[in-house]
Design a protein around this motif. Structure first.
Motif, mmCIF file in Angstrom:
data_model
loop_
_atom_site.group_PDB
_atom_site.id
_atom_site.type_symbol
_atom_site.label_atom_id
_atom_site.label_comp_id
_atom_site.label_asym_id
_atom_site.label_seq_id
_atom_site.Cartn_x
_atom_site.Cartn_y
_atom_site.Cartn_z
ATOM 1 N N SER A 14 0.779 -1.229 -0.206
ATOM 2 C CA SER A 14 -0.011 -0.175 0.051
ATOM 3 C C SER A 14 0.855 1.251 -0.118
ATOM 4 C CB SER A 14 -0.977 0.065 1.385
ATOM 5 O OG SER A 14 -0.091 0.017 2.625
ATOM 6 N N LEU A 15 1.992 1.172 0.741
ATOM 7 C CA LEU A 15 2.794 2.472 0.623
ATOM 8 C C LEU A 15 3.495 2.589 -0.631
ATOM 9 C CD1 LEU A 15 4.646 1.865 4.017
ATOM 10 C CD2 LEU A 15 2.747 3.327 3.552
ATOM 11 N N ARG A 19 3.676 6.142 -4.500
ATOM 12 C CA ARG A 19 4.724 6.540 -5.394
ATOM 13 C C ARG A 19 4.375 7.072 -6.790
ATOM 14 N NH1 ARG A 19 8.950 2.021 -5.883
ATOM 15 N NH2 ARG A 19 7.010 1.145 -6.357
ATOM 16 N N LYS A 20 3.143 6.240 -7.200
ATOM 17 C CA LYS A 20 2.632 6.498 -8.608
ATOM 18 C C LYS A 20 2.673 8.449 -8.841
ATOM 19 C CE LYS A 20 -0.072 5.181 -12.058
ATOM 20 N NZ LYS A 20 1.097 5.020 -13.109
ATOM 21 N N TRP A 26 9.855 7.949 -9.886
ATOM 22 C CA TRP A 26 11.240 8.207 -10.727
ATOM 23 C C TRP A 26 12.556 7.679 -10.356
ATOM 24 C CZ3 TRP A 26 15.457 11.130 -11.319
ATOM 25 C CH2 TRP A 26 15.924 11.203 -12.398
ATOM 26 N N MET A 27 12.818 7.947 -9.155
ATOM 27 C CA MET A 27 13.831 7.432 -8.403
ATOM 28 C C MET A 27 13.969 6.077 -7.930
ATOM 29 S SD MET A 27 14.807 10.919 -6.365
ATOM 30 C CE MET A 27 16.266 10.410 -5.708
ATOM 31 N N GLU A 28 12.854 5.512 -8.107
ATOM 32 C CA GLU A 28 12.687 3.933 -7.894
ATOM 33 C C GLU A 28 12.967 3.717 -6.270
ATOM 34 O OE1 GLU A 28 14.092 0.674 -9.997
ATOM 35 O OE2 GLU A 28 14.037 1.847 -11.978
ATOM 36 N N ILE A 29 12.150 4.745 -5.369
ATOM 37 C CA ILE A 29 12.518 4.525 -4.142
ATOM 38 C C ILE A 29 11.374 3.500 -3.804
ATOM 39 C CG2 ILE A 29 12.021 5.542 -1.816
ATOM 40 C CD1 ILE A 29 13.123 8.149 -3.054
ATOM 41 N N GLU A 66 13.479 12.461 3.126
ATOM 42 C CA GLU A 66 12.350 13.117 3.357
ATOM 43 C C GLU A 66 11.177 12.397 2.780
ATOM 44 O OE1 GLU A 66 9.940 17.272 2.928
ATOM 45 O OE2 GLU A 66 12.334 17.152 2.794
ATOM 46 N N THR A 67 11.530 11.513 1.606
ATOM 47 C CA THR A 67 10.247 10.692 1.164
ATOM 48 C C THR A 67 9.816 9.614 2.489
ATOM 49 O OG1 THR A 67 10.899 10.735 -0.911
ATOM 50 C CG2 THR A 67 9.504 8.861 -0.366
ATOM 51 N N ILE A 68 10.995 8.859 3.094
ATOM 52 C CA ILE A 68 10.486 7.844 3.970
ATOM 53 C C ILE A 68 9.965 8.554 5.330
ATOM 54 C CG2 ILE A 68 12.737 7.764 4.860
ATOM 55 C CD1 ILE A 68 12.197 4.810 5.209
ATOM 56 N N GLY A 69 10.522 9.656 5.542
ATOM 57 C CA GLY A 69 10.184 10.354 6.971
ATOM 58 C C GLY A 69 8.750 10.836 6.755
ATOM 59 N N SER A 70 8.448 11.533 5.628
ATOM 60 C CA SER A 70 7.239 12.115 5.405
ATOM 61 C C SER A 70 5.996 10.945 5.258
ATOM 62 C CB SER A 70 7.189 12.970 4.025
ATOM 63 O OG SER A 70 7.790 13.987 4.311
#
Length: 146
Positions: A14-15, A19-20, A26-29, A66-70
């Motif tokens: 679900s997480l 990303r879509k 784009w960065m494949e996180i 920032e992505t993971i923390g947010s």
């Protein structure tokens, strides 16, 4: 620390849907693991994430942090009533990385009513520290839901 997630069934699938259409896609996180008090995500070190000297770009590490923390903050709030936005990030780049994959692990330092603070450690495949980051997130009321 005790279980911190607002949603009882927080799952990586679900997480990863979040990303879509974003920089994270784009960065494949990719979110890889959810624990009781932590969240993990990976990112490749490749042409999208390297700087001209061939090393992992500090901005890419900051984007991962920032992505993971947010996303971790978003999982700790009531999304019907609140939103969260990053307001400050600090990154110390410890070790260079030329290729492969890095893994970010976010652990909460503070979960308040109006701010969250995250400790984010980015490591290489041998669990060596590449970057350490601290992210502060503001928790805001959704308009019309105060």
């Amino acid at each position: 620390m005790a279980y911190i997630w607002h949603k009882q069934n927080l799952e990586t699938d679900s997480l990863n849907l979040l990303r879509k259409g974003t920089m994270a896609e784009w960065m494949e996180i990719s979110f890889s693991e959810v624990g009781d008090d932590y969240l993990k995500a990976t990112m490749p070190v490749d042409d999208r994430t390297r700087q001209p000297y061939g090393l992992l770009h500090g901005g890419a590490s900051a984007a991962l942090a920032e992505t993971i923390g947010s996303v971790a903050s978003a999982a700790c709030i009531d999304p019907e009533k609140q939103i969260c936005v990053g307001i400050e990030i600090n990154c110390n780049h410890i070790k260079g990385k030329k290729d492969g994959v890095v893994t970010a692990t976010a652990k909460v330092l503070h979960l308040g009513a109006t701010t969250h603070v995250w400790d984010i450690r980015i490591t290489d495949e041998q669990d060596r520290l590449v970057c350490i980051s601290r992210l502060t997130v503001a928790v805001l009321a959704r308009k019309g839901k105060a």
